[in-house]
Every structure is written in C-alpha cells, then in structure tokens.
Design a protein around this motif. Structure first.
Motif, mmCIF file in Angstrom:
data_model
loop_
_atom_site.group_PDB
_atom_site.id
_atom_site.type_symbol
_atom_site.label_atom_id
_atom_site.label_comp_id
_atom_site.label_asym_id
_atom_site.label_seq_id
_atom_site.Cartn_x
_atom_site.Cartn_y
_atom_site.Cartn_z
ATOM 1 N N GLU A 1 0.815 -1.114 -0.233
ATOM 2 C CA GLU A 1 -0.049 -0.087 -0.088
ATOM 3 C C GLU A 1 0.910 1.323 -0.039
ATOM 4 O OE1 GLU A 1 -2.679 -0.369 3.406
ATOM 5 O OE2 GLU A 1 -4.193 -1.022 2.291
ATOM 6 N N ASP B 1 1.202 3.936 1.724
ATOM 7 C CA ASP B 1 1.696 4.288 3.326
ATOM 8 C C ASP B 1 2.788 3.275 3.749
ATOM 9 O OD1 ASP B 1 -0.277 2.253 4.175
ATOM 10 O OD2 ASP B 1 -0.675 3.584 5.623
ATOM 11 N N GLU B 2 2.812 1.901 3.084
ATOM 12 C CA GLU B 2 3.492 0.834 3.700
ATOM 13 C C GLU B 2 4.888 0.939 2.729
ATOM 14 O OE1 GLU B 2 3.575 -1.722 5.909
ATOM 15 O OE2 GLU B 2 1.442 -1.466 6.611
ATOM 16 N N ASP C 1 -0.889 -2.226 10.669
ATOM 17 C CA ASP C 1 -2.164 -1.594 10.676
ATOM 18 C C ASP C 1 -3.007 -2.164 11.870
ATOM 19 O OD1 ASP C 1 -2.185 0.186 8.509
ATOM 20 O OD2 ASP C 1 -2.623 -1.228 7.030
ATOM 21 N N MET D 1 1.537 1.448 13.199
ATOM 22 C CA MET D 1 1.668 2.330 11.990
ATOM 23 C C MET D 1 0.884 3.736 12.142
ATOM 24 S SD MET D 1 0.972 2.149 7.904
ATOM 25 C CE MET D 1 2.122 2.018 6.885
ATOM 26 N N HIS D 2 -0.173 3.610 12.663
ATOM 27 C CA HIS D 2 -0.949 4.879 12.826
ATOM 28 C C HIS D 2 -1.383 5.078 14.354
ATOM 29 C CE1 HIS D 2 -1.584 4.636 8.416
ATOM 30 N NE2 HIS D 2 -1.933 3.129 8.627
HETATM 31 FE FE LIG Z 1 -1.479 2.004 7.180
#
Ligand SMILES: [Fe+2]
Ligand SMILES: [Fe+2]
Length: 243
Positions: free
Chosen positions: A83, A85-86, A166, A221-222
């Motif tokens: 993805e 963001d990854e 995530d 991650m978030h």
């Molecule tokens: Fe993410």
C-alpha cells in the motif's frame, strides 16, 4: 522527542532500545481529528526501516532519519503489505541508500515487489530470522490480517517489539509516542467506522501466532506505539474480532 520539521510536525522518538518512531501528523479531508503515519527505524550494523511512508512524505521522513543516522547507511527497506503508506516511497529509499534492498514476505516479492522495486527484494519465508547486528527481526506471515494477501509482520527479538503495521490503528496525531494506556478501544472504534479488516476466518490463529512471540512493545503504523503485555492485547483483539 525531537521535532525534525516544524512545518509538518514530523518528529522522532526512541520507543525501544535502538528503535525509533518517525511520526508525521496529517489532516485528512473531512476529518477534524487528524491522523498520523509512522515509520520505524532500527539502528544497527544493518539498519532497517519498517514502512517507507507515502511517496509525498519522503522528504520529511528522510529529513527525520538524517537526525538519527546517515540515510545512506540504510540496508533494509521492509514493510507489512503493498500500500502507499507501507511501501510507496520504496524506490526513493533505494536511490537514497545505494546498499539498501527491499525486505518483505515471499508473496509480496513474487506478486508485486519483484516488479515494482528498482532492485530485487530479499523474500522472507514465514518464521525466517534476519540478524541486523544486536537486533534480530523475524518475519511472520499473516495473510489478510488485517488486509492484503501478502500481509505479514516483523518481530524484533532483542527488544520484544512487534512491528504490527495496521493492527491497532488509532486516529489522531499519534501523541504520545509511546503509551501504556488503552489503544484497543480507539482502534476498535476506528475499525468499526472504516471497515478495513478482511474478516479472514484465520484471524484468531494468526493473532495467536503473534501473541506467542510475547511482545512487550507494539509499534503501530498509525497512532501511538504501546508498551505492556502484548500477548494479552493481541488476544483481546482476537476476542473483539470474533464477537
Ligand atoms: Fe497503514
Ligand atoms: Fe494497510
């Protein structure tokens, strides 16, 4: 905590011995509460970055890394799944660090990264361990948890840090850098609102596999990273998913 860019608020904090969280708060359209993107840098003989960050955030993340170590020392560019963001800035990192190579699970390597990346990836089998120096990371396949066939996680064994991508995604700017407070409640509220889990029937077994590594730090991650009984928190998530 060191703020490395006053305009964006990008900051760096050592969340475990030799493991640095790079955090950038962002404002998403229509979202008053904000959101954040984290990358984790393991500083060692062979430094490893987990999550490249979005391509458009690359200048900020590179600037933050440079506060910790010379960017060209980076050797492994790792991530959970494919993805933006990854791994969106994967090729930017490969250009900035001439000795670096992508490090990912076998499915990601075969399906995507062998084609997307400017240099060939090192593909890890489930359970495979890579020594970085005094840190060691183990790859654990976790297909479709929370999403993507190629999904998996790294556990850093010396510090007991699960780089959990995530899982436990929290809204907000990601402050504090590390918390011992409740992250399951906020992340479950976010999951119910955003519906980003795959509903794989293997979630329970996969979370039990992660719990068996007995992590004491969860590098999300978030949002905030978390410190505590990681096995108990992973099993609490499994119970929520089964409810
Ligand atoms: Fe993410
Ligand atoms: Fe994701």
């Amino acid at each position: 905590m060191t703020v490395t860019n006053t305009q964006s608020g990008t900051n760096v904090h050592e969340i475990a011995d030799g493991i640095f969280r790079i955090n950038t708060p962002v404002v998403l359209p229509g979202d008053a509460g904000g959101f954040s993107f984290n990358q984790y840098l393991i500083v060692d003989d062979e430094p490893l970055l987990f999550h490249t960050g979005l391509r458009h955030l690359f200048p900020l993340v590179r600037e933050a890394m440079a506060h910790v170590m010379p960017v060209e020392r980076l050797r492994h560019v790792a991530f959970s799944h494919v993805e933006a963001d990854e791994c969106g800035a994967l090729n930017e990192w490969l250009t900035a660090a001439p000795q670096a190579a992508p490090l990912c699970g076998t499915v990601a390597a075969i399906v995507s990264i062998g084609d997307l990346a400017d240099r060939p990836p090192r593909a890890l089998a489930d359970g495979e361990v890579v020594s970085l120096g005094r840190h060691r990371v183990q790859w654990l396949d976790a297909p479709h948890l929370p999403h993507a066939w190629e999904c998996g996680f790294l556990v850093e064994q010396a510090t007991g840090t699960l780089l959990c991508g995530d899982l436990f995604t929290q809204p907000g700017a990601g402050s504090p850098a590390v918390t011992e407070g409740d992250i399951l409640g906020p992340s479950e509220a976010f999951r119910h609102a955003m519906d980003y889990f795959s509903y794989t029937r293997h979630a329970d077994a996969l979370l039990e596999k992660l719990a068996n590594t007995r992590p004491t730090t969860l590098a999300c991650m978030h949002g905030s990273a978390w410190r505590g009984d990681g096995a108990a928190l992973l099993r609490a998530l499994a119970a929520e998913l089964a409810a």
